[in-house]
Every structure is written in structure tokens, then in C-alpha cells.
Scaffold this active site. Structure first.
Site, PDB file in Angstrom:
ATOM      1  N   LYS A  99       0.805  -1.223   0.000  1.00  7.79           N
ATOM      2  CA  LYS A  99       0.000   0.000   0.000  1.00  7.79           C
ATOM      3  C   LYS A  99       0.841   1.278   0.000  1.00  7.79           C
ATOM      4  CE  LYS A  99      -4.315  -1.543   0.175  1.00  7.79           C
ATOM      5  NZ  LYS A  99      -5.370  -1.154  -0.778  1.00  7.79           N
ATOM      6  N   SER A 146       0.899  -9.994  -0.389  1.00  4.45           N
ATOM      7  CA  SER A 146       0.566  -8.570  -0.345  1.00  4.45           C
ATOM      8  C   SER A 146       0.801  -7.891   0.993  1.00  4.45           C
ATOM      9  CB  SER A 146      -0.896  -8.373  -0.750  1.00  4.45           C
ATOM     10  OG  SER A 146      -1.750  -9.116   0.106  1.00  4.45           O
TER      11      SER A 146
END
Length: 408
Positions: free
Chosen positions: A52, A302
Site C-alpha cells: 500500500k 501482499s
């Protein structure tokens, strides 16, 4: 080269002023198991332990005159925004669900320091998102979507830029976890038809599959928040424009308990700490065995923002899914020797993990909640056969979600 690819390459180059590329590591354990060259793109090793930071960096570098950024996040986007707010010296107001793991809340505070303030609002991300947008409309500032923003999507595409540079070519398959769709849209936009992209989402938040079936993003009636990094109730509109032609067979929805098994395996076998969303791509390999054999495959891990206070729950879910732990209600006769008789029925690999009388007032029988752990799933067939032969009445409640909420 398209404009998008030029901009994605520029975004990736600019990131080097903040953090190095995340590793692309070939995993011998997974490669041997699936008969393929399996690589892990270790986004769990970024400065904020998730990808992110990429979208936050790219969007914020394009708003250089902005002094206030507002965002909503289940945790990882919040950390990326907080990190960048402190790095470039601007203020951030961050909204997070009340149900966000404490580890993610604490790290957001650490990364942002005095540059950020945090508001805990709503039980689900979509409630938090609405609150953040309302605050931003009232107080001002630049709202930074975690996934439904062109600059964020462009920033996430830097994952693909790095993969191709590190591998020296494009892989044949890339497996992408899906929440709101920003990272999937970015990576897919970079690789296009050169790579077979596959998408994985939690069964309790399958918003991409719902959007593809409806022909537009739709809101899910209910979202399971366990896979918090991908527990999104509605796919972003911009990601949908990129992903709208994805074939349904290329989208995999995985049960939350199944993801737990991969988290435990990666921790025990590889020493890799993954959060639930970070384990999605690796767990999906089991569904893709025939597609990927002999091929080069990249799984995007992720995120690794895992609160170890959740480890007992993860282990419990993994054991129940793999079939080595079960709960059942036993109708035990209220007479001397009944408990000893039951204990004699247990096999050599069966271990009592829980034993609790639920009703003690009955004259002839009592209800007992029993949790049994064993080493092999097939041991339960033998145990239940012995219980049947002994005439002991029991009910397996392992997969009864209603009873589990109250008893387990």
C-alpha cells in the site's frame, strides 16, 4: 509503450528515493510441491509490510501543494499514508474500522507520529469509508482512496514493473489477491495479455466475482472481516473498468479457514509471517495445479501485518479446516464409569482439547462439549465408528457456524 506504462515506470523509479524494490524470491518448497517455478513477490517486506505504500507514495507525490490528506483504511493503506505523511511533512487524518487489529492501529501511529490523527469508526470498511468521505467534504483536504484512484492504481502497478525487471522477463502466470481491486488493476494494466493474471479473494468478501456477474460493482450484503486486508464489500469503479473482462474461472474465492492453513504453513516451514490477505495468492496454488505445472508463476504476498495475538484463532481455524480438530456434543450417561468408558474409546493419536459439561441437571444423561485434536483426519472416522459401536450418541458441530458462535 503506452502512456500508462511510461507513467508506471516513472512511478517505480521515483519510489527508489523512499524504499528499495521488494524481493522476488523463488520458493523451493512450493516449486517442488506444484511442479512449477514459484516466485513470491514479497510485498510483506516493504517499509510498511504491505504494497500500500506504493499507491500512497504515487498519489501524494502528484499532490505536492496539498497539506492535508484524508483516507479510510482497514489498516495497510493507513500505514502507507501515515508513512508518507511523516516522510514529506504533511498532515493526515486516517479513518479505520473499530474492528481493525491493534497491531495495524499501533503501527499507523508509529509511522505517522505527530503528522497523523486516527479516527476509529464503523464495524466494516464501507462504513469507515463513508465517514471519511463525509469528514473530508466538511473539513477539506485531499481524499486518498485505498484503491479507487487512478494515481493509486498507477502506483500499485510498480509491483509489475519490478517483477519483470527482477525476473528478466514477464512470468507466465501472476496470482493477485483482490480487495478493492487497486493492485490487481495496476498489475493487470502493466502486463496486459502478456501474462495470465489470476485473482484471489476471500469467500466472505468476493466483490470482484459479484461485480463480474452483475456487469458493474455491487455492494455485498455481508462481509466476513477475518481477511481484513481484502475484506471489501464493493469493488472500486476504476479497478472494475480494468478488470471487467476477466473470465469468471480466473477468479478464485477461498474460504477464510483455508487461508489460515497457509499462514501456519508459511510460518512453520518458511519462517514467513503473512497476514490473511497476504496468504491468499499462495493458498490459491492448490486450485491451479493443472494450469501452472511447468510454468513460471509469481504469487504476490501482499502483506505481513499480522497481530500474533490472533495466532491461536488462526491455528484453530487451520486445524478445523484440515480436519485434524473437531468439536462434537456427546450424550454421556450419568453413571459411574461412563467417562472412563469414553476415554477408552479414544485412539492413540486423539487428544482432548476441550471437555465441558453443558447440562448437569439431567438424571440419566448429560450433554458434554468435546474438542478433539488428532494427527490425521481419517482418525475421526475410526473414532466415530467406535462411538457408534458403543451406543454413545453424539453430534458433530465443527462446521455448524451457529452453534460454533455460542459454544466454541
Amino acid at each position: 509503450m503506452t502512456d500508462f506504462m511510461t507513467q508506471a515506470r516513472a512511478a517505480e523509479a521515483a519510489m527508489r528515493d523512499v524504499f528499495p524494490p521488494t524481493p522476488l524470491q523463488k520458493n523451493a518448497h512450493l516449486s517442488e510441491r506444484f511442479g512449477a517455478d514459484i516466485y513470491l513477490k514479497r510485498e510483506d517486506l516493504s517499509p510498511v509490510r504491505s504494497y500500500k505504500i506504493r499507491g500512497a507514495f504515487n498519489a501524494m507525490r502528484k499532490q505536492q501543494d496539498q497539506q492535508l490528506f484524508v483516507c479510510a483504511s482497514a489498516g495497510n493503506h493507513a500505514q502507507g499514508v501515515a508513512f508518507m505523511c511523516k516522510h514529506i511533512g504533511v498532515k493526515g487524518v486516517i479513518f479505520m474500522p473499530v474492528t481493525t487489529p491493534q497491531q495495524k492501529i499501533q503501527k499507523t501511529r508509529i509511522f505517522g507520529g505527530e503528522n497523523v490523527e486516527i479516527h476509529l469508526v464503523g464495524d466494516y470498511f464501507d462504513d469507515t469509508l463513508a465517514a471519511a468521505q463525509e469528514w473530508c467534504a466538511r473539513e477539506g483536504g485531499h481524499f486518498l482512496s485505498p484503491f479507487d484512484d487512478a494515481d493509486v492504481i498507477e502506483g500499485q502497478s510498480s509491483i509489475a514493473v519490478e517483477i519483470e525487471a527482477q525476473l528478466g522477463r514477464a512470468p507466465e502466470h501472476v496470482i493477485l489477491p483482490v480487495g478493492g481491486g487497486g493492485m490487481s488493476a495496476g498489475v493487470t494494466s502493466w502486463f496486459g495479455d502478456r501474462v495470465h493474471s489470476l485473482y484471489v479473494e476471500p469467500a466472505g468478501g468476493a466483490c470482484l466475482r459479484a461485480a463480474l456477474k452483475a456487469g458493474r460493482p455491487v455492494s455485498l450484503d455481508k462481509v466476513d472481516t477475518f481477511v481484513d486486508g481484502a475484506a471489501v464489500g464493493r469493488l472500486g469503479q476504476r479497478p472494475f473498468e480494468v478488470l471487467k473482462d476477466v473470465p469468471l474461472p480466473d477468479v478464485i474465492a477461498l474460504p477464510e479457514d483455508r487461508v489460515c492453513a497457509t499462514m501456519i504453513e508459511m510460518l512453520n516451514v518458511e519462517g514467513i509471517v503473512l497476514e490473511p490477505a497476504g496468504a491468499l495468492a499462495v493458498e490459491a496454488l492448490g486450485d491451479l495445479r493443472t494450469w501452472i505445472r511447468g510454468k513460471t508463476v509469481v504469487c504476490v504476498t501482499s502483506g505481513g501485518n499480522f497481530d500474533f495475538e490472533r495466532l491461536p484463532e488462526v491455528k484453530e481455524r487451520a486445524q478445523r479446516y484440515s480436519g485434524v480438530k473437531k468439536y462434537f456434543l456427546l450424550r454421556l450417561p450419568q453413571r459411574p464409569g461412563a467417562l472412563k468408558e469414553f476415554l477408552g474409546i479414544l485412539g492413540p493419536e486423539d487428544d482432548i482439547a476441550r471437555f465441558e459439561y453443558l447440562k448437569k441437571s439431567a438424571r440419566n444423561f448429560g450433554s458434554v462439549l468435546i474438542g478433539i485434536e488428532t494427527k490425521r483426519p481419517e482418525n475421526f472416522s475410526d473414532l466415530f465408528a467406535r462411538l457408534d459401536a458403543a451406543g454413545m450418541a453424539y453430534t458433530d458441530i465443527t462446521n455448524d457456524e451457529t452453534l460454533a458462535q455460542f459454544l466454541i
